[in-house]
Design a protein around this motif. Structure first.
Motif, PDB file in Angstrom:
ATOM      1  N   SER A 298       5.142 -13.112 -25.968  1.00  0.00           N
ATOM      2  CA  SER A 298       5.154 -11.658 -26.181  1.00  0.00           C
ATOM      3  C   SER A 298       4.686 -10.919 -24.931  1.00  0.00           C
ATOM      4  O   SER A 298       5.183  -9.828 -24.617  1.00  0.00           O
ATOM      5  CB  SER A 298       4.282 -11.291 -27.375  1.00  0.00           C
ATOM      6  N   SER A 302       6.943  -8.151 -22.948  1.00  0.00           N
ATOM      7  CA  SER A 302       6.398  -6.811 -22.709  1.00  0.00           C
ATOM      8  C   SER A 302       6.417  -6.466 -21.220  1.00  0.00           C
ATOM      9  O   SER A 302       6.698  -5.323 -20.826  1.00  0.00           O
ATOM     10  CB  SER A 302       4.964  -6.726 -23.241  1.00  0.00           C
ATOM     11  N   GLU A 305       9.851  -5.386 -20.357  1.00  0.00           N
ATOM     12  CA  GLU A 305      10.144  -4.040 -20.864  1.00  0.00           C
ATOM     13  C   GLU A 305       9.519  -2.965 -19.980  1.00  0.00           C
ATOM     14  O   GLU A 305      10.118  -1.909 -19.737  1.00  0.00           O
ATOM     15  CB  GLU A 305       9.656  -3.911 -22.306  1.00  0.00           C
ATOM     16  N   THR A 318      18.817  -6.934 -27.386  1.00  0.00           N
ATOM     17  CA  THR A 318      17.862  -7.716 -28.169  1.00  0.00           C
ATOM     18  C   THR A 318      17.599  -9.031 -27.452  1.00  0.00           C
ATOM     19  O   THR A 318      18.387  -9.462 -26.607  1.00  0.00           O
ATOM     20  CB  THR A 318      18.424  -8.011 -29.573  1.00  0.00           C
ATOM     21  N   ALA A 339      12.600  -9.441 -29.897  1.00  0.00           N
ATOM     22  CA  ALA A 339      12.705  -7.984 -29.775  1.00  0.00           C
ATOM     23  C   ALA A 339      14.036  -7.574 -30.383  1.00  0.00           C
ATOM     24  O   ALA A 339      15.070  -7.549 -29.713  1.00  0.00           O
ATOM     25  CB  ALA A 339      12.624  -7.563 -28.315  1.00  0.00           C
TER      26      ALA A 339
END
Length: 351
Positions: A298, A302, A305, A318, A339
């Motif tokens: 994760s 992140s 992103e 996704t 995601a």
């Protein structure tokens, strides 16, 4: 005294001339249109056969092309095999060591080779004319095939002739001067179409090589069998906006144990911009995984992103990101995050 038979003969000859002129005009009109939708070399060859195999009615049609190394390749009509065509104007090796200049590299004396080298239409009205201008082998090959009239027209190319069109008839003096002009004009249209086809093939090949480079070769991991199946939505492309990736990493707490990073995702769209974004996303996720070694999946997702937002990359879609490694008791542990993507499926031995 008025001779009606002479008038009839002259009128018939005039009608024949007019009819042939009309047929030539129709042939050139078709030629100007028929090459517009060709996209491959076989397409162009087929159009040549269709155009020249009609009104002119040759008994033999062959296209001889130069490749980028200077080698001549024989492309006979579908009704003729390459082996049969080879003894008249087949594939000929050309010495590629002298700067690729036709005047020094193209030494063979066949009708097509002369048409390419001298960039002119070569015409022999009978077997004696051909025998006087060519080695005995070429004349003998023509006699065996029953060909009496031979025409070879150069196919123009970018910087140098692309090849030649070779035609043969089973009767002497089968073509007129105006027919030679028609053949040369059709060869000119064919040359333009060949350049377009070769340019398209080159661009397509480069695009496919780049696309194939984006597909991961799965690593070989002892005790772990991996497989991937990839079917792009757009059949014209080898890849689309979807991706899969698997890379071997170092386990932070156990350096002797390989850890595999796996990502699967889908960038919005099925066109080349989606392919480009997919390649960037896949590479950035790999980099983020190495930069955040030992952190959970994760955290890596992140980090991507954040970079996607700050760099204004514009990637939308996704993804699933997972780490797997073998535990001390021999089992495999999988940690994953997603995601928006459907979660992974675990299929047990029992099904």
């Amino acid at each position: 005294r008025y001779d009606t038979s002479t008038e009839t003969i002259l009128r018939a000859e005039a009608d024949s001339v007019q009819r042939r002129a009309h047929l030539r005009g129709q042939m050139l009109l078709r030629a100007s249109q028929s090459f517009t939708d060709t996209s491959t070399v076989p397409d162009v060859r087929a159009r040549i056969d269709e155009l020249l195999g009609g009104e002119l009615a040759p008994s033999y049609v062959e296209t001889v092309l130069r490749d980028r190394t200077g080698r001549l390749h024989s492309l006979p009509a579908d009704a003729r095999s390459p082996a049969e065509a080879g003894d008249l104007d087949g594939a000929v090796d050309i010495d590629p060591t002298v700067d690729q200049r036709l005047t020094t590299t193209l030494r063979v004396r066949t009708p097509a080779a002369i048409a390419i080298r001298e960039q002119r239409v070569v015409h022999y009205g009978n077997q004696d004319d051909l025998a006087a201008a060519h080695p005995a082998e070429a004349a003998e090959a023509m006699r065996r095939r029953g060909v009496h009239t031979v025409v070879a027209a150069p196919v123009p190319g970018r910087g140098a002739p692309a090849g030649a069109i070779l035609l043969g008839w089973d009767r002497p003096d089968a073509v007129e001067t105006a027919d030679l002009l028609t053949i040369a004009t059709i060869a000119g249209y064919a040359g333009q179409a060949l350049e377009r086809a070769r340019d398209l093939h080159h661009r397509t090949s480069v695009a496919h090589e780049m696309q194939n480079a984006m597909l991961t070769v799965l690593p070989d991991i002892d005790g772990l069998t991996m497989a991937a199946r990839y079917i792009p939505a757009d059949a014209r492309l080898n890849v689309g906006g979807d991706w899969y990736d698997a890379t071997v990493m170092t386990h932070p707490g156990r350096p002797d144990v390989p850890m595999v990073g796996i990502s699967v995702g889908d960038i919005v769209g099925h066109d080349l911009p989606a392919v480009t974004l997919m390649g960037q996303t896949r590479s950035m996720l790999r980099q983020a995984a190495w930069d955040h070694s030992g952190r959970p999946p994760s955290t890596v997702l992140s980090a991507f992103e954040t970079a996607n937002h700050e760099l204004r990359l514009g990637a939308a879609g996704t993804a699933v990101l997972a780490y797997t490694h073998r535990t001390a008791d021999g089992r495999w542990l999988l940690r994953w995050t997603n995601a928006g993507h459907p979660p992974p499926l675990l299929v047990c031995p029992s099904g």
